[in-house]
Write a protein that holds these residues in place. Structure first.
Motif, PDB file in Angstrom:
ATOM      1  N   LEU A 267       0.825  -1.196   0.000  1.00  0.00           N
ATOM      2  CA  LEU A 267       0.000   0.000   0.000  1.00  0.00           C
ATOM      3  C   LEU A 267       0.868   1.259   0.000  1.00  0.00           C
ATOM      4  O   LEU A 267       0.612   2.207  -0.742  1.00  0.00           O
ATOM      5  N   ILE A 268       1.918   1.269   0.800  1.00  0.00           N
ATOM      6  CA  ILE A 268       2.835   2.414   0.856  1.00  0.00           C
ATOM      7  C   ILE A 268       3.546   2.582  -0.480  1.00  0.00           C
ATOM      8  O   ILE A 268       3.693   3.698  -0.985  1.00  0.00           O
ATOM      9  N   THR A 269       3.968   1.471  -1.082  1.00  0.00           N
ATOM     10  CA  THR A 269       4.630   1.532  -2.383  1.00  0.00           C
ATOM     11  C   THR A 269       3.679   2.082  -3.443  1.00  0.00           C
ATOM     12  O   THR A 269       4.070   2.929  -4.253  1.00  0.00           O
ATOM     13  N   GLU A 270       2.435   1.618  -3.432  1.00  0.00           N
ATOM     14  CA  GLU A 270       1.452   2.133  -4.388  1.00  0.00           C
ATOM     15  C   GLU A 270       1.220   3.620  -4.196  1.00  0.00           C
ATOM     16  O   GLU A 270       1.094   4.370  -5.161  1.00  0.00           O
ATOM     17  N   PHE A 271       1.151   4.057  -2.931  1.00  0.00           N
ATOM     18  CA  PHE A 271       0.941   5.475  -2.661  1.00  0.00           C
ATOM     19  C   PHE A 271       2.123   6.303  -3.152  1.00  0.00           C
ATOM     20  O   PHE A 271       1.950   7.364  -3.745  1.00  0.00           O
ATOM     21  N   LYS A 272       3.337   5.827  -2.928  1.00  0.00           N
ATOM     22  CA  LYS A 272       4.527   6.533  -3.411  1.00  0.00           C
ATOM     23  C   LYS A 272       4.488   6.657  -4.926  1.00  0.00           C
ATOM     24  O   LYS A 272       4.766   7.719  -5.479  1.00  0.00           O
ATOM     25  N   ASN A 273       4.153   5.563  -5.607  1.00  0.00           N
ATOM     26  CA  ASN A 273       4.061   5.604  -7.070  1.00  0.00           C
ATOM     27  C   ASN A 273       3.004   6.594  -7.526  1.00  0.00           C
ATOM     28  O   ASN A 273       3.202   7.341  -8.480  1.00  0.00           O
ATOM     29  N   PHE A 274       1.877   6.610  -6.835  1.00  0.00           N
ATOM     30  CA  PHE A 274       0.801   7.543  -7.160  1.00  0.00           C
ATOM     31  C   PHE A 274       1.265   8.986  -6.994  1.00  0.00           C
ATOM     32  O   PHE A 274       1.072   9.818  -7.869  1.00  0.00           O
ATOM     33  N   ALA A 275       1.908   9.278  -5.876  1.00  0.00           N
ATOM     34  CA  ALA A 275       2.331  10.650  -5.582  1.00  0.00           C
ATOM     35  C   ALA A 275       3.483  11.088  -6.481  1.00  0.00           C
ATOM     36  O   ALA A 275       3.519  12.221  -6.947  1.00  0.00           O
ATOM     37  N   ILE A 276       4.421  10.203  -6.732  1.00  0.00           N
ATOM     38  CA  ILE A 276       5.599  10.565  -7.504  1.00  0.00           C
ATOM     39  C   ILE A 276       5.287  10.691  -8.988  1.00  0.00           C
ATOM     40  O   ILE A 276       5.856  11.540  -9.674  1.00  0.00           O
ATOM     41  N   LYS A 277       4.385   9.882  -9.504  1.00  0.00           N
ATOM     42  CA  LYS A 277       4.085   9.920 -10.933  1.00  0.00           C
ATOM     43  C   LYS A 277       3.358  11.182 -11.339  1.00  0.00           C
ATOM     44  O   LYS A 277       3.117  11.407 -12.501  1.00  0.00           O
TER      45      LYS A 277
ATOM     46  N   ASN B  46       0.221  12.309 -10.375  1.00  0.00           N
ATOM     47  CA  ASN B  46      -1.229  12.404 -10.249  1.00  0.00           C
ATOM     48  C   ASN B  46      -1.623  13.347  -9.113  1.00  0.00           C
ATOM     49  O   ASN B  46      -2.475  14.209  -9.287  1.00  0.00           O
ATOM     50  N   MET B  47      -1.018  13.169  -7.972  1.00  0.00           N
ATOM     51  CA  MET B  47      -1.357  13.995  -6.826  1.00  0.00           C
ATOM     52  C   MET B  47      -0.890  15.435  -7.049  1.00  0.00           C
ATOM     53  O   MET B  47      -1.602  16.381  -6.716  1.00  0.00           O
ATOM     54  N   ILE B  48       0.272  15.589  -7.625  1.00  0.00           N
ATOM     55  CA  ILE B  48       0.798  16.927  -7.880  1.00  0.00           C
ATOM     56  C   ILE B  48      -0.068  17.638  -8.911  1.00  0.00           C
ATOM     57  O   ILE B  48      -0.420  18.806  -8.736  1.00  0.00           O
ATOM     58  N   ASP B  49      -0.453  16.930  -9.975  1.00  0.00           N
ATOM     59  CA  ASP B  49      -1.340  17.528 -10.977  1.00  0.00           C
ATOM     60  C   ASP B  49      -2.665  17.942 -10.362  1.00  0.00           C
ATOM     61  O   ASP B  49      -3.195  19.008 -10.668  1.00  0.00           O
ATOM     62  N   MET B  50      -3.201  17.092  -9.499  1.00  0.00           N
ATOM     63  CA  MET B  50      -4.461  17.408  -8.844  1.00  0.00           C
ATOM     64  C   MET B  50      -4.315  18.636  -7.940  1.00  0.00           C
ATOM     65  O   MET B  50      -5.175  19.523  -7.947  1.00  0.00           O
ATOM     66  N   ALA B  51      -3.238  18.714  -7.190  1.00  0.00           N
ATOM     67  CA  ALA B  51      -3.014  19.863  -6.308  1.00  0.00           C
ATOM     68  C   ALA B  51      -2.872  21.148  -7.120  1.00  0.00           C
ATOM     69  O   ALA B  51      -3.442  22.188  -6.758  1.00  0.00           O
ATOM     70  N   ILE B  52      -2.146  21.078  -8.216  1.00  0.00           N
ATOM     71  CA  ILE B  52      -1.983  22.256  -9.074  1.00  0.00           C
ATOM     72  C   ILE B  52      -3.338  22.677  -9.639  1.00  0.00           C
ATOM     73  O   ILE B  52      -3.672  23.862  -9.669  1.00  0.00           O
ATOM     74  N   GLY B  53      -4.147  21.705 -10.058  1.00  0.00           N
ATOM     75  CA  GLY B  53      -5.479  22.013 -10.570  1.00  0.00           C
ATOM     76  C   GLY B  53      -6.353  22.685  -9.532  1.00  0.00           C
ATOM     77  O   GLY B  53      -7.083  23.636  -9.839  1.00  0.00           O
ATOM     78  N   ILE B  54      -6.291  22.221  -8.308  1.00  0.00           N
ATOM     79  CA  ILE B  54      -7.095  22.824  -7.234  1.00  0.00           C
ATOM     80  C   ILE B  54      -6.629  24.242  -6.953  1.00  0.00           C
ATOM     81  O   ILE B  54      -7.444  25.155  -6.791  1.00  0.00           O
ATOM     82  N   ILE B  55      -5.333  24.455  -6.904  1.00  0.00           N
ATOM     83  CA  ILE B  55      -4.802  25.799  -6.641  1.00  0.00           C
ATOM     84  C   ILE B  55      -5.183  26.759  -7.760  1.00  0.00           C
ATOM     85  O   ILE B  55      -5.649  27.874  -7.516  1.00  0.00           O
ATOM     86  N   ILE B  56      -5.011  26.332  -8.996  1.00  0.00           N
ATOM     87  CA  ILE B  56      -5.378  27.189 -10.134  1.00  0.00           C
ATOM     88  C   ILE B  56      -6.882  27.425 -10.149  1.00  0.00           C
ATOM     89  O   ILE B  56      -7.346  28.530 -10.423  1.00  0.00           O
ATOM     90  N   GLY B  57      -7.665  26.395  -9.843  1.00  0.00           N
ATOM     91  CA  GLY B  57      -9.113  26.543  -9.787  1.00  0.00           C
ATOM     92  C   GLY B  57      -9.548  27.543  -8.733  1.00  0.00           C
ATOM     93  O   GLY B  57     -10.465  28.341  -8.956  1.00  0.00           O
ATOM     94  N   THR B  58      -8.887  27.536  -7.591  1.00  0.00           N
ATOM     95  CA  THR B  58      -9.212  28.488  -6.529  1.00  0.00           C
ATOM     96  C   THR B  58      -8.894  29.910  -6.971  1.00  0.00           C
ATOM     97  O   THR B  58      -9.684  30.832  -6.757  1.00  0.00           O
ATOM     98  N   ALA B  59      -7.741  30.099  -7.592  1.00  0.00           N
ATOM     99  CA  ALA B  59      -7.375  31.427  -8.090  1.00  0.00           C
ATOM    100  C   ALA B  59      -8.326  31.869  -9.195  1.00  0.00           C
ATOM    101  O   ALA B  59      -8.736  33.031  -9.247  1.00  0.00           O
ATOM    102  N   PHE B  60      -8.694  30.940 -10.064  1.00  0.00           N
ATOM    103  CA  PHE B  60      -9.614  31.252 -11.149  1.00  0.00           C
ATOM    104  C   PHE B  60     -10.984  31.637 -10.599  1.00  0.00           C
ATOM    105  O   PHE B  60     -11.654  32.521 -11.138  1.00  0.00           O
TER     106      PHE B  60
END
Length: 143
Positions: free
Chosen positions: A4-14, A16-30
């Motif tokens: 589970l930890i390995t899957e989470f690391k792969n998810f965060a590093i690839k 997906n999580m960073i793209d989602m965070a950037i989308g939320i930040i840009i969406g809030t500013a927008f």
């Protein structure tokens, strides 16, 4: 648990999580931009057309206020403003995506020599051409 930890690391590093965070930040500013656009640019002309009444003040009073009780009202004007906000956001996203898709289509078109085509698209175009040639040869042989 380790899997589970390995899957989470792969998810965060690839990304997906960073793209989602950037989308939320840009969406809030927008959202802030759209709020100003609606409240300061779109709503004043609409208020002029409604003889100076602002939409956010529009309401249906169900019970008048008195000394002991508060007013109960349905504030439909706020709903009108939110619907206009949504319409502007939807139209803006549509226009941005339309522009992005146009650039992507140009980049993926192997016949367009102005834009450098990615290697995978070039390879697929070459395979498509070879398959067409092969099908033409097979049709000629089967006649």
């Amino acid at each position: 648990m380790k899997k589970l930890i390995t899957e989470f690391k792969n998810f965060a590093i690839k990304g997906n999580m960073i793209d989602m965070a950037i989308g939320i930040i840009i969406g809030t500013a927008f959202n802030a931009i759209v709020n100003v656009l609606v409240k300061r640019i779109v709503m004043p002309p609409l208020s002029l057309m409604t003889e100076g009444v602002t939409f956010s003040d529009k309401k249906w009073v169900l019970r008048e206020a008195s000394d002991t009780i508060d007013e109960i009202a349905i504030g439909y004007g706020a709903l009108i403003e939110v619907v206009i906000d949504f319409g502007i956001i939807a139209m803006t996203i549509f226009l941005v995506l339309k522009g992005v898709n146009r650039f992507r289509d140009k980049a993926e078109d192997p016949k367009n020599k102005q834009v450098k085509t990615p290697k995978d698209i070039e390879l697929l175009a070459s395979l498509e051409q070879l398959m067409k040639e092969q099908n033409d040869l097979l049709r000629k042989l089967n006649r």
